[in-house]
Design a protein around this motif. Structure first.
Motif, PDB file in Angstrom:
ATOM      1  N   ARG A 164     -16.593  -7.389   4.300  1.00 31.70           N
ATOM      2  CA  ARG A 164     -15.708  -8.525   4.510  1.00 31.70           C
ATOM      3  C   ARG A 164     -15.358  -8.682   5.980  1.00 31.70           C
ATOM      4  NH1 ARG A 164     -10.240  -6.344   1.511  1.00 31.70           N
ATOM      5  NH2 ARG A 164     -10.343  -4.193   2.226  1.00 31.70           N
ATOM      6  N   CYS A 165     -15.115  -9.918   6.352  1.00 32.85           N
ATOM      7  CA  CYS A 165     -14.709 -10.237   7.713  1.00 32.85           C
ATOM      8  C   CYS A 165     -13.993 -11.585   7.661  1.00 32.85           C
ATOM      9  CB  CYS A 165     -15.920 -10.304   8.648  1.00 32.85           C
ATOM     10  SG  CYS A 165     -15.480 -10.668  10.368  1.00 32.85           S
ATOM     11  N   GLY A 166     -12.743 -11.598   8.086  1.00 31.60           N
ATOM     12  CA  GLY A 166     -11.991 -12.838   8.038  1.00 31.60           C
ATOM     13  C   GLY A 166     -11.791 -13.314   6.622  1.00 31.60           C
ATOM     14  N   HIS A 167     -12.184 -14.554   6.343  1.00 33.00           N
ATOM     15  CA  HIS A 167     -11.982 -15.145   5.025  1.00 33.00           C
ATOM     16  C   HIS A 167     -13.231 -15.053   4.147  1.00 33.00           C
ATOM     17  CE1 HIS A 167      -8.104 -16.493   6.239  1.00 33.00           C
ATOM     18  NE2 HIS A 167      -8.570 -17.294   7.181  1.00 33.00           N
ATOM     19  N   VAL A 168     -14.208 -14.228   4.535  1.00 32.52           N
ATOM     20  CA  VAL A 168     -15.433 -14.065   3.750  1.00 32.52           C
ATOM     21  C   VAL A 168     -15.519 -12.623   3.251  1.00 32.52           C
ATOM     22  CG1 VAL A 168     -17.952 -14.289   3.725  1.00 32.52           C
ATOM     23  CG2 VAL A 168     -16.583 -15.806   5.172  1.00 32.52           C
ATOM     24  N   GLU A 169     -15.619 -12.448   1.935  1.00 30.80           N
ATOM     25  CA  GLU A 169     -15.720 -11.117   1.340  1.00 30.80           C
ATOM     26  C   GLU A 169     -16.883 -11.091   0.348  1.00 30.80           C
ATOM     27  OE1 GLU A 169     -12.027  -9.758  -0.276  1.00 30.80           O
ATOM     28  OE2 GLU A 169     -10.832 -10.817   1.225  1.00 30.80           O
ATOM     29  N   MET A 170     -17.518  -9.919   0.221  1.00 25.04           N
ATOM     30  CA  MET A 170     -18.627  -9.755  -0.706  1.00 25.04           C
ATOM     31  C   MET A 170     -18.441  -8.465  -1.499  1.00 25.04           C
ATOM     32  SD  MET A 170     -21.920 -10.800   1.659  1.00 25.04           S
ATOM     33  CE  MET A 170     -22.163 -12.490   2.211  1.00 25.04           C
ATOM     34  N   TYR A 171     -18.662  -8.535  -2.810  1.00 27.83           N
ATOM     35  CA  TYR A 171     -18.483  -7.357  -3.657  1.00 27.83           C
ATOM     36  C   TYR A 171     -19.626  -7.257  -4.672  1.00 27.83           C
ATOM     37  CZ  TYR A 171     -13.756  -7.619  -1.792  1.00 27.83           C
ATOM     38  OH  TYR A 171     -12.673  -7.671  -0.948  1.00 27.83           O
ATOM     39  N   ASP A 172     -19.997  -6.009  -4.974  1.00 28.33           N
ATOM     40  CA  ASP A 172     -21.033  -5.807  -5.993  1.00 28.33           C
ATOM     41  C   ASP A 172     -20.705  -4.675  -6.963  1.00 28.33           C
ATOM     42  OD1 ASP A 172     -21.328  -3.656  -4.281  1.00 28.33           O
ATOM     43  OD2 ASP A 172     -23.507  -3.818  -4.131  1.00 28.33           O
ATOM     44  N   HIS A 173     -19.591  -3.937  -6.743  1.00 25.37           N
ATOM     45  CA  HIS A 173     -19.186  -2.907  -7.696  1.00 25.37           C
ATOM     46  C   HIS A 173     -17.734  -2.511  -7.437  1.00 25.37           C
ATOM     47  CE1 HIS A 173     -20.023  -0.338  -4.227  1.00 25.37           C
ATOM     48  NE2 HIS A 173     -19.302   0.598  -4.801  1.00 25.37           N
ATOM     49  N   ALA A 174     -17.109  -1.936  -8.482  1.00 26.53           N
ATOM     50  CA  ALA A 174     -15.730  -1.419  -8.401  1.00 26.53           C
ATOM     51  C   ALA A 174     -14.727  -2.482  -7.970  1.00 26.53           C
ATOM     52  CB  ALA A 174     -15.656  -0.206  -7.468  1.00 26.53           C
ATOM     53  N   ARG A 175     -15.018  -3.735  -8.257  1.00 26.65           N
ATOM     54  CA  ARG A 175     -14.110  -4.848  -7.997  1.00 26.65           C
ATOM     55  C   ARG A 175     -14.247  -5.864  -9.122  1.00 26.65           C
ATOM     56  NH1 ARG A 175     -10.698  -5.827  -3.361  1.00 26.65           N
ATOM     57  NH2 ARG A 175     -10.804  -3.909  -2.159  1.00 26.65           N
ATOM     58  N   TYR A 176     -13.306  -6.793  -9.199  1.00 29.18           N
ATOM     59  CA  TYR A 176     -13.459  -7.860 -10.179  1.00 29.18           C
ATOM     60  C   TYR A 176     -13.134  -9.200  -9.538  1.00 29.18           C
ATOM     61  CZ  TYR A 176      -8.439  -8.718 -10.995  1.00 29.18           C
ATOM     62  OH  TYR A 176      -7.129  -9.083 -10.849  1.00 29.18           O
ATOM     63  N   PHE A 177     -13.746 -10.231 -10.079  1.00 26.74           N
ATOM     64  CA  PHE A 177     -13.472 -11.605  -9.666  1.00 26.74           C
ATOM     65  C   PHE A 177     -12.691 -12.304 -10.764  1.00 26.74           C
ATOM     66  CE2 PHE A 177     -16.616 -13.496  -6.337  1.00 26.74           C
ATOM     67  CZ  PHE A 177     -16.013 -12.739  -5.354  1.00 26.74           C
ATOM     68  N   THR A 178     -11.701 -13.082 -10.382  1.00 23.63           N
ATOM     69  CA  THR A 178     -11.108 -13.976 -11.362  1.00 23.63           C
ATOM     70  C   THR A 178     -12.145 -15.038 -11.714  1.00 23.63           C
ATOM     71  OG1 THR A 178     -10.219 -15.364  -9.589  1.00 23.63           O
ATOM     72  CG2 THR A 178      -8.788 -13.628 -10.463  1.00 23.63           C
ATOM     73  N   VAL A 179     -12.172 -15.439 -12.969  1.00 22.22           N
ATOM     74  CA  VAL A 179     -13.123 -16.456 -13.421  1.00 22.22           C
ATOM     75  C   VAL A 179     -12.335 -17.620 -14.009  1.00 22.22           C
ATOM     76  CG1 VAL A 179     -15.023 -16.983 -14.995  1.00 22.22           C
ATOM     77  CG2 VAL A 179     -14.935 -14.757 -13.852  1.00 22.22           C
ATOM     78  N   THR A 180     -12.500 -18.800 -13.416  1.00 22.91           N
ATOM     79  CA  THR A 180     -11.756 -19.974 -13.858  1.00 22.91           C
ATOM     80  C   THR A 180     -12.600 -20.941 -14.667  1.00 22.91           C
ATOM     81  OG1 THR A 180     -12.289 -21.203 -11.831  1.00 22.91           O
ATOM     82  CG2 THR A 180     -10.318 -19.817 -11.793  1.00 22.91           C
ATOM     83  N   GLY A 181     -13.931 -20.902 -14.486  1.00 18.27           N
ATOM     84  CA  GLY A 181     -14.796 -21.877 -15.143  1.00 18.27           C
ATOM     85  C   GLY A 181     -14.683 -23.253 -14.507  1.00 18.27           C
ATOM     86  N   ASP A 182     -13.945 -23.345 -13.378  1.00 19.36           N
ATOM     87  CA  ASP A 182     -13.774 -24.624 -12.683  1.00 19.36           C
ATOM     88  C   ASP A 182     -14.968 -24.848 -11.766  1.00 19.36           C
ATOM     89  OD1 ASP A 182     -12.828 -26.939 -11.580  1.00 19.36           O
ATOM     90  OD2 ASP A 182     -11.165 -26.018 -10.493  1.00 19.36           O
ATOM     91  N   HIS A 183     -16.088 -25.197 -12.384  1.00 24.56           N
ATOM     92  CA  HIS A 183     -17.366 -25.315 -11.681  1.00 24.56           C
ATOM     93  C   HIS A 183     -17.331 -26.400 -10.610  1.00 24.56           C
ATOM     94  CE1 HIS A 183     -21.561 -27.036 -11.434  1.00 24.56           C
ATOM     95  NE2 HIS A 183     -21.754 -25.771 -11.087  1.00 24.56           N
ATOM     96  N   VAL A 184     -17.931 -26.099  -9.459  1.00 19.47           N
ATOM     97  CA  VAL A 184     -18.000 -27.068  -8.372  1.00 19.47           C
ATOM     98  C   VAL A 184     -19.141 -28.033  -8.640  1.00 19.47           C
ATOM     99  CG1 VAL A 184     -18.400 -27.390  -5.901  1.00 19.47           C
ATOM    100  CG2 VAL A 184     -16.995 -25.482  -6.696  1.00 19.47           C
ATOM    101  N   SER A 185     -18.807 -29.284  -8.734  1.00 20.08           N
ATOM    102  CA  SER A 185     -19.795 -30.309  -9.047  1.00 20.08           C
ATOM    103  C   SER A 185     -20.922 -30.322  -8.026  1.00 20.08           C
ATOM    104  CB  SER A 185     -19.116 -31.684  -9.085  1.00 20.08           C
ATOM    105  OG  SER A 185     -20.054 -32.704  -9.324  1.00 20.08           O
ATOM    106  N   GLY A 186     -22.147 -30.453  -8.534  1.00 15.81           N
ATOM    107  CA  GLY A 186     -23.311 -30.527  -7.663  1.00 15.81           C
ATOM    108  C   GLY A 186     -23.974 -29.192  -7.408  1.00 15.81           C
ATOM    109  N   MET A 187     -23.315 -28.100  -7.755  1.00 16.50           N
ATOM    110  CA  MET A 187     -23.893 -26.769  -7.566  1.00 16.50           C
ATOM    111  C   MET A 187     -24.549 -26.303  -8.871  1.00 16.50           C
ATOM    112  SD  MET A 187     -23.280 -26.549  -4.493  1.00 16.50           S
ATOM    113  CE  MET A 187     -24.135 -24.976  -4.310  1.00 16.50           C
ATOM    114  N   PRO A 188     -25.492 -25.351  -8.799  1.00 13.32           N
ATOM    115  CA  PRO A 188     -26.145 -24.845 -10.010  1.00 13.32           C
ATOM    116  C   PRO A 188     -25.135 -24.293 -11.013  1.00 13.32           C
ATOM    117  CG  PRO A 188     -27.327 -24.116  -8.058  1.00 13.32           C
ATOM    118  CD  PRO A 188     -26.058 -24.756  -7.571  1.00 13.32           C
TER     119      PRO A 188
END
Length: 384
Positions: free
Chosen positions: A134-158
């Motif tokens: 992570r640096c500033g407002h950009v963070e990346m995680y692949d284990h031992a963390r969790y993401f909140t999931v809202t299902g609020d999909h951004v239109s136009g993205m896959p």
């Protein structure tokens, strides 16, 4: 209400779901992970506290007064990587910053708005590159963390979680990876000698030590039991000071690898030009009275000629007792923090229950009043 159909199949198929509740800690908002199977705390390193999406959704639907949303846990066994972009979206207009727009378009995978509406979560499959995450407002995680999931999909993205290894590496290198310019030359070890252990050797020893549980929690970013994150930073730095022999450069390098690493670490906070991280390391070394020293290997002949004196046995006994007490104290601190949070959760439930009781009593009084009116009306007809 979360739209289950909006959640990518890659996530739905895995039993790595939890819930979370919004809370305030040290004046800052935080999201506490909750096990939907028990209603108690969940852990991002204990799969017994995770469940299926169906179970998590059921718990969320029936406990909306207690929990606030869903969470997906990243593990080393799955290929999913989460990219978290904070403070980069206007919640009213939905417009992202230019940097966020570039990252979202480059990764071109499932993207949703964060619960606050001021950020984005991007999910891809791939392998997170080495280095800081992570640096500033950009963070990346692949284990031992969790993401909140809202299902609020951004239109136009896959709508699927796409494989984006090359793109992930590029975004990491551009926005997250540490460069030589990030470093400050003011940090230097006490001497020109090398630290007693390599980074990997140090981590192994620290995790297997008597206070290894405490080290592991801090290393993974857990601040439970500390009045502020700054105190947790200092606690980890004191442990690193011991294991590095007070080697400031190695302490800084290791802290940046931990989950406590955050933008504040790199900010200049003092009149002498020192960053918050540099000053924390300096103070940790000053407050550490004993440092790790690798024991020299003794020959078998020497060992057979040496015997433990009563003083040696007493010292060994006291050292072991102190180690045990430290471990017990650490465990009690964690349990106390968990019970405090549980009490807060129960208090919220009690308020909700009391509110429902008051509403029910009002409804009963209203029904009783109506019934009395009907009885008086009937009696009036009879008497008439």
């Amino acid at each position: 209400m979360i739209d289950e159909n909006a959640i990518p199949e890659t996530l739905c198929a895995r039993d790595q779901w939890i819930c979370w509740e919004q809370a305030e800690r040290n004046g800052e908002p935080t999201k506490i992970p909750i096990d939907p199977q028990t209603g108690r705390f969940a852990s991002t390193t204990n799969d017994q506290t995770w469940c299926t999406l169906e179970t998590a959704l059921g718990y969320l639907d029936s406990n909306q007064a207690v929990v606030d949303g869903l969470g997906f846990v990243f593990t080393s066994d799955d290929p999913v990587v989460g990219v978290d972009l904070d403070d980069c979206r206007d919640p009213e207009t939905g417009r992202p910053t230019e940097r966020a727009k570039r990252i979202i378009n480059r990764l071109d995978s499932y993207t949703e708005s964060s619960p606050s509406g001021t950020g984005y979560h991007i999910l891809v499959t791939g392998e997170l590159p080495d280095g800081r995450n992570r640096c500033g407002h950009v963070e990346m995680y692949d284990h031992a963390r969790y993401f909140t999931v809202t299902g609020d999909h951004v239109s136009g993205m896959p709508t699927r979680v796409e494989s984006r290894q090359a793109e992930l590496t590029e975004v990491h290198e551009t926005y997250v990876r540490e460069t030589d310019d990030d470093r400050h030359e003011t940090l230097s070890p006490e001497s020109d000698s090398n630290p007693p252990l390599s980074d990997d050797e140090l981590l192994e020893k620290a995790r297997n030590a008597s206070n290894g549980d405490k080290f592991e929690r801090l290393w993974n970013g857990t601040t439970t039991g500390y009045a502020s994150q700054s105190e947790a930073d200092m606690a980890l730095c004191c442990l690193l000071a011991f294991w590095t022999g007070g080697h400031a450069v190695q302490m800084d390098r290791l802290f940046r690898r931990s989950k406590l690493d955050r933008p504040k670490w790199y900010h200049v906070h003092y009149a002498d030009g020192s960053t918050y991280g540099e000053k924390t390391i300096t103070r940790a070394i000053e407050h550490t009275s004993e440092f790790y020293e690798p024991s020299e290997t003794r020959s078998n002949e020497t060992q057979t000629q040496e015997f433990e004196s009563p003083t040696d046995r007493e010292h060994a006994y006291l050292k072991e007792k102190l180690s045990l007490l430290r471990k017990q104290t650490s465990t009690l601190e964690t349990q106390l923090a968990e019970k405090t949070a549980r009490i807060e959760q129960l208090e919220r439930r009690l308020k909700t229950y009391e509110g429902s009781v008051v509403r029910e009593e009002k409804r009963e009084r209203s029904s009783e009043t109506q019934l009395q009116s009907i009885v008086r009306w009937i009696r009036g007809i009879r008497n008439g």
